[in-house]
Design an enzyme around this catalytic site. Structure first.
Site, short mmCIF file in Angstrom:
data_model
loop_
_atom_site.label_atom_id
_atom_site.label_comp_id
_atom_site.label_asym_id
_atom_site.label_seq_id
_atom_site.Cartn_x
_atom_site.Cartn_y
_atom_site.Cartn_z
N GLY A 295 0.78 -1.06 -0.04
CA GLY A 295 -0.09 0.14 0.02
C GLY A 295 0.91 1.14 -0.05
O GLY A 295 2.03 1.24 0.43
N GLN B 40 3.29 9.98 1.15
CA GLN B 40 4.43 9.16 1.14
C GLN B 40 5.33 9.74 0.00
O GLN B 40 6.75 9.31 -0.01
CB GLN B 40 4.23 7.65 1.29
CG GLN B 40 3.64 7.43 2.47
CD GLN B 40 3.31 5.86 2.49
OE1 GLN B 40 2.42 5.42 2.06
NE2 GLN B 40 4.38 4.92 2.94
N CYS C 115 5.87 -0.13 7.35
CA CYS C 115 5.46 0.90 6.48
C CYS C 115 6.57 1.29 5.58
O CYS C 115 7.67 1.49 6.19
CB CYS C 115 5.09 2.08 7.30
SG CYS C 115 4.47 3.55 6.40
N LEU C 116 6.47 1.63 4.22
CA LEU C 116 7.85 1.81 3.54
C LEU C 116 8.41 3.28 4.11
O LEU C 116 9.49 3.53 3.67
CB LEU C 116 7.45 2.21 1.95
CG LEU C 116 6.78 1.11 1.39
CD1 LEU C 116 6.20 1.23 -0.04
CD2 LEU C 116 7.95 -0.14 1.26
N HIS D 285 -4.36 1.90 7.50
CA HIS D 285 -3.12 2.22 7.59
C HIS D 285 -2.98 3.43 6.54
O HIS D 285 -2.67 4.47 6.89
CB HIS D 285 -2.33 1.22 7.33
CG HIS D 285 -0.57 1.45 7.40
ND1 HIS D 285 0.29 0.91 8.18
CD2 HIS D 285 -0.02 2.28 6.53
CE1 HIS D 285 1.36 1.47 7.70
NE2 HIS D 285 1.36 2.27 6.59
N GLU D 286 -3.37 3.20 5.15
CA GLU D 286 -3.26 4.21 4.13
C GLU D 286 -3.93 5.47 4.50
O GLU D 286 -3.62 6.42 4.03
CB GLU D 286 -3.43 3.69 2.86
CG GLU D 286 -2.66 2.44 2.52
CD GLU D 286 -1.11 2.47 2.74
OE1 GLU D 286 -0.54 3.78 2.49
OE2 GLU D 286 -0.54 1.55 3.00
N HIS E 100 -2.29 7.89 6.69
CA HIS E 100 -1.49 8.52 6.17
C HIS E 100 -1.70 10.05 5.71
O HIS E 100 -1.33 10.93 5.73
CB HIS E 100 -0.88 7.86 4.99
CG HIS E 100 0.28 6.94 5.35
ND1 HIS E 100 1.61 7.22 5.89
CD2 HIS E 100 0.57 5.65 5.06
CE1 HIS E 100 2.23 6.28 6.18
NE2 HIS E 100 1.89 5.19 5.66
NI NI Z 1 2.45 3.31 5.56
#
Ligand code: NI
Length: 168
Positions: free
Chosen positions: A46, A51, A93-94, A135-136, A139
């Site tokens: 995701g 991000q 998470c990236l 989660h997304e 963000h």
């Molecule tokens: Ni993330």
């Protein structure tokens, strides 16, 4: 298509609220293309627009597990309209590389969003997909999964992060 640079903690863009998209147009399709390519390249399951430094309410998701995939889910202006139950899943998470920790979230969610044609859709999700959606969407509100850790786990994160910073 292009692979974009993924912003990492503590970049301030990760703390900003993304703005609603007014129209799903070419510019948004291009952003979605690039975000999808960036997510698959990472690889991740995701990615939210914050991000990659874009403060627009856009997320892409593709959960791949044991050779299975949900396919690409691209959502514009997603919002959670219903939540049910509890689940705790180990998240990463990236934007917070090399750190994983269990987070408590709703087990089922209903999400309302616009699709690629700008049409309103609703998704009922449970389990991992419900977790990734939460989660997304977090963000887009400037929240990271580390904000949702209990005090002990947050302390562990801080220590690991300090150590990593020292190593450079
Ligand atoms: Ni993330």
């Amino acid at each position: 298509m292009a692979i974009l640079k993924v912003k990492t903690y503590p970049d301030s863009v990760l703390r900003c609220h993304a703005k609603p998209v007014e129209g799903v147009n070419r510019e948004i399709w291009k952003l979605i293309d690039d975000m999808a390519e960036t997510m698959y390249d990472a690889p991740g399951i995701g990615l939210a627009a914050n991000q990659v430094g874009e403060l627009k309410r856009v997320v892409v998701i593709d959960i791949q597990k044991e050779g299975e995939s949900t396919g690409l889910i691209a959502l514009v202006n997603p919002e959670i309209v219903e939540k049910k139950g509890n689940i705790a899943v180990e998240e990463g998470c990236l934007s917070v590389p090399e750190f994983f920790s269990e987070v408590k979230r709703a087990e089922e969610v209903r999400v309302r969003a616009l699709d690629l044609d700008g049409k309103e859709i609703e998704i009922d999700a449970k389990g991992l997909l419900a977790v990734v959606l939460q989660h997304e969407i977090d963000h887009l509100d400037g929240k990271l999964f580390i904000d949702r850790l209990n005090p002990i786990k947050r302390e562990i994160f801080k220590r690991k992060w300090k150590k990593k910073k020292k190593k450079g």
